[in-house]
Scaffold this motif. Sequence first.
Motif, mmCIF file in Angstrom:
data_model
loop_
_atom_site.group_PDB
_atom_site.id
_atom_site.type_symbol
_atom_site.label_atom_id
_atom_site.label_comp_id
_atom_site.label_asym_id
_atom_site.label_seq_id
_atom_site.Cartn_x
_atom_site.Cartn_y
_atom_site.Cartn_z
ATOM 1 N N GLU A 163 0.856 -1.180 0.000
ATOM 2 C CA GLU A 163 0.000 0.000 0.000
ATOM 3 C C GLU A 163 0.895 1.235 0.000
ATOM 4 O OE1 GLU A 163 -3.504 -0.101 2.580
ATOM 5 O OE2 GLU A 163 -2.740 -2.040 3.262
ATOM 6 N N ASN A 165 1.234 5.615 -0.407
ATOM 7 C CA ASN A 165 0.577 6.919 -0.346
ATOM 8 C C ASN A 165 1.649 7.998 -0.275
ATOM 9 O OD1 ASN A 165 -1.551 8.708 -0.305
ATOM 10 N ND2 ASN A 165 -1.799 8.639 1.912
ATOM 11 N N HIS A 225 -4.434 14.098 -2.198
ATOM 12 C CA HIS A 225 -4.046 14.353 -3.579
ATOM 13 C C HIS A 225 -4.562 15.671 -4.130
ATOM 14 C CE1 HIS A 225 -3.848 9.966 -2.854
ATOM 15 N NE2 HIS A 225 -2.637 10.183 -3.343
ATOM 16 N N VAL A 252 -2.615 2.355 -4.406
ATOM 17 C CA VAL A 252 -2.559 3.637 -3.717
ATOM 18 C C VAL A 252 -3.649 3.667 -2.658
ATOM 19 C CG1 VAL A 252 -2.852 6.124 -3.953
ATOM 20 C CG2 VAL A 252 -1.593 4.847 -5.697
ATOM 21 N N SER A 253 -3.245 3.909 -1.441
ATOM 22 C CA SER A 253 -4.190 3.960 -0.322
ATOM 23 C C SER A 253 -4.179 5.358 0.279
ATOM 24 C CB SER A 253 -3.804 2.955 0.761
ATOM 25 O OG SER A 253 -3.793 1.653 0.226
ATOM 26 N N PRO A 254 -5.124 6.186 -0.120
ATOM 27 C CA PRO A 254 -5.118 7.582 0.319
ATOM 28 C C PRO A 254 -5.227 7.732 1.834
ATOM 29 C CG PRO A 254 -6.728 7.206 -1.431
ATOM 30 C CD PRO A 254 -6.263 5.874 -0.992
#
Length: 417
Positions: A163, A165, A225, A252-254
């Motif tokens: 993961e 970010n 983002h 992608v793990s916000p």
Amino acid sequence: MAQLQPVRGTHDILPDDYARFRHVVDTARQAALVFGYREMATPIFEFTDVFARSMGETSDVVSKEMYSFTDKGGESLTLRPEYTAGICRAFISNGLQQHVPFKAFGWGPMFRFERPQKGRQRQFHQIDVEVIGAAEPQADVEVISVAAEILRRLGILDKCVLELNTLGDPESRVGYRDALVRYFSSYVDKLSDDSRKRLEKNPLRILDSKDEGDRALVAHAPLIHDYLTPAASDFFKALQDGLGASGVPFTVSPRLVRGLDYYTHTAFEFTTDMLGAQGTVLAGGRYDGLIEQLGGKPTPGIGWAGGIERLVMLSDPQPAAPRIVAIIPIGAAAEAAAVTLAGDLRRADIAVELGYGGNAGKRFKRADRLGCAAAVVIGDDELAKGVVKLKDFKSGTEIEVARGDLLAHLKQDQLKA
RNA sequence: GCGGGGGUAGCUCAGUUGGUUAGAGCACCAGAUUGUGGCUCUGGGGGUCGCGGGUUCAAGUCCCGUUCCUCGCCCCA
């Protein structure tokens, strides 16, 4: 149950487990070397200030999980709770600025006063990779690639997901933090108790709350983002492109954030669903502000740490036992000859087990239990003829070999340790 | 630090509504087999029932405390 127990949260690592432990360390070291990293070590304790300044006085680790003590000279010292701060301190102490980018691999025990669980101990062990003095996203790509390669070599990469970010640069982060606080403040009454505290202390942490109610709010919370500066956004893009080119899959793990203060830009975790609540196997990120915070010249850095015990639990029961040869003397005269023979073989790097006593039956039984590959029998008959009997345990066959030829025979049978 | 579940031989566990000297399997040791392991048979050693207190004629069993493990929360590798 024994009355004499080890300290809570500490464990003995007995030989069978240690073989697996060492396999993880050896595999990690070898992979790191291939990427051009060099092994080093720092002391397992430092001045308390090293950790307090780097991790932030208010972090949970510093405020309630450190093993700190005052030594007889009156200094406040702390058993390291993590590796990065020590490496950075060493970087400054040894004037390694002229060696940037400085690429280090290390491993060793860490100490945190936490409530023990499976995969969480008070003394635990980590492997660690750091690059100091590289601001380029290519360094992030490399550091993550090392991690992936280690997991691949351990055969557990497919049990993990990466993961990824970004926390942006400081400018991005301040703007995002404000936006988060604004957003969650309008729902204070709906937040969990824990998250209400986080709102003041560490609002980013609300993003990975496990509370159902929190999660519903998080789902519509602002995303980092949208708050990235162009530079931070480009950096993150370059990182993802680089990982793509390296063949390292990621998602992608916000909501992936960091608890420690010094992280910027990249944050990542390799996690698994096979270890219960302790699903993080290896994690790290970029810490461009850390060296300066410790009193050095502003120097970027990136690295990660992986929990050895957790990696061991994920990997298969390990490696082939060493090929040991048992020497079994029969009779008083053969005892001396056996000792001499054992010395000869050991000097040639063949692992030899010389029982300490007992009759032939017992010594054979013991050799079998130890998993010996072969036995060398020497008694009065053999002494007289200048030979030994070489017995292969697997096939059960026994042949007579001249004493002078034994070494060659064993090497041919690939019994070298 | 908070909440849940546990602790009986080296290991995995059984132990009835409290009832005499606490059991099994595996492991270990010894013998059958004093120059040959694995398989088999026979025998043996090993437990302050995590620790402390209480209730009871009687506690592994019930109650309280404590410690350690475990699951989750917090946090983190």
